[in-house]
Design a protein around this motif. Sequence first.
Motif, PDB file in Angstrom:
ATOM      1  N   PHE A   5       0.861  -1.184   0.000  1.00  0.00           N
ATOM      2  CA  PHE A   5       0.000   0.000   0.000  1.00  0.00           C
ATOM      3  C   PHE A   5       0.898   1.235   0.000  1.00  0.00           C
ATOM      4  N   ILE A   6       0.516   2.282  -0.712  1.00  0.00           N
ATOM      5  CA  ILE A   6       1.137   3.580  -0.481  1.00  0.00           C
ATOM      6  C   ILE A   6       0.879   3.895   0.982  1.00  0.00           C
ATOM      7  N   HIS A   7       1.901   4.349   1.687  1.00  0.00           N
ATOM      8  CA  HIS A   7       1.690   4.559   3.118  1.00  0.00           C
ATOM      9  C   HIS A   7       2.639   5.616   3.666  1.00  0.00           C
ATOM     10  N   TYR A   8       2.326   6.079   4.867  1.00  0.00           N
ATOM     11  CA  TYR A   8       3.217   6.927   5.653  1.00  0.00           C
ATOM     12  C   TYR A   8       3.523   6.155   6.927  1.00  0.00           C
ATOM     13  N   ALA A   9       4.759   6.224   7.384  1.00  0.00           N
ATOM     14  CA  ALA A   9       5.112   5.521   8.621  1.00  0.00           C
ATOM     15  C   ALA A   9       6.067   6.383   9.438  1.00  0.00           C
ATOM     16  N   GLU A  10       5.974   6.198  10.741  1.00  0.00           N
ATOM     17  CA  GLU A  10       6.802   6.961  11.669  1.00  0.00           C
ATOM     18  C   GLU A  10       7.136   6.020  12.824  1.00  0.00           C
TER      19      GLU A  10
END
Length: 207
Positions: A5-10
Motif C-alpha cells: 500500500f502507499i503509506h506513511y510511517a513513523e
Amino acid sequence: MTQTFIHYAEPGARPGAPPLLLLHGTGGDERDLVPLARRVSPGSEILSPRGQVLERGMPRFFRRLAEGVFDEADLIARADDLASFVTEWRRTHPGERFTALGFSNGANIAAALLLLHPGLLSGGVLIRAMAPLATPPAPDLAGTRVLMLSGARDPIIPPSSRIALERVLRDGGAEVEHRVQDAGHGLTGDDLTATARWLGASPARVP
Ligand code: MLT
C-alpha cells in the motif's frame, strides 16, 4: 501475494505509547490522520496506508454500491489485503500489535479487520463506524479493546447499524466503550479528547 500500500510511517518515540494503524475516510490519504494521531498519542509509532479503491478520484478502503451500501465481496478481499500488509509490516518492523484509529470509511475497514482477522490488532478507535457486513462472522475477540465514537446527529450512519456493530463486537468478547457524541458525521474536539483519554496518552494539544 504480498500487498503493498502507499503509506506513511513513523517509528515510535515514547515507550508504552500504543502503535497506531491510521485509516482515513473517503477522499483522504495516508497523511490525513497523522496530525490527529500525534496529538492524541504523542510518540506513538504510526503506520498509515492509503485506501486502494478510487471512487470518482477519492481514495477509499473498499468499494460501495451506494452511500452505506457496501460491496461486501470487495470489502472482504480488501480487508485480507490490508491484513497481509500489516502482518508483513510487523514481520519486518517488530513491535506490539497495532491499535486501529479509523474515521468513517477507515473506521469501517477497521471494524472489518477486527471481525475478519481477530488477533491482528489489539483493538481500535472507530470514529463514525457502522456494521460493515450484513452477516458478520462470530470471531473470538476476548482481550480486544474498542472505543466507538458515534455522532448523535450523523446523517450517514443509522443508529441501528452502529448498535449492530457494537453488539457483534461485544458478542465476540471485546471490551467495547461506545460513546454517542453531540456531533454529526465530522470529527469534533470531543472525539479527540475521548480518543486521547482512551489511548491513555496526554494529548499535546486538544482544541
Ligand atoms: C463514507 O462516507 O466513507 C461512509 O460514511 C462510510 C463508508 O462508505 O465506508
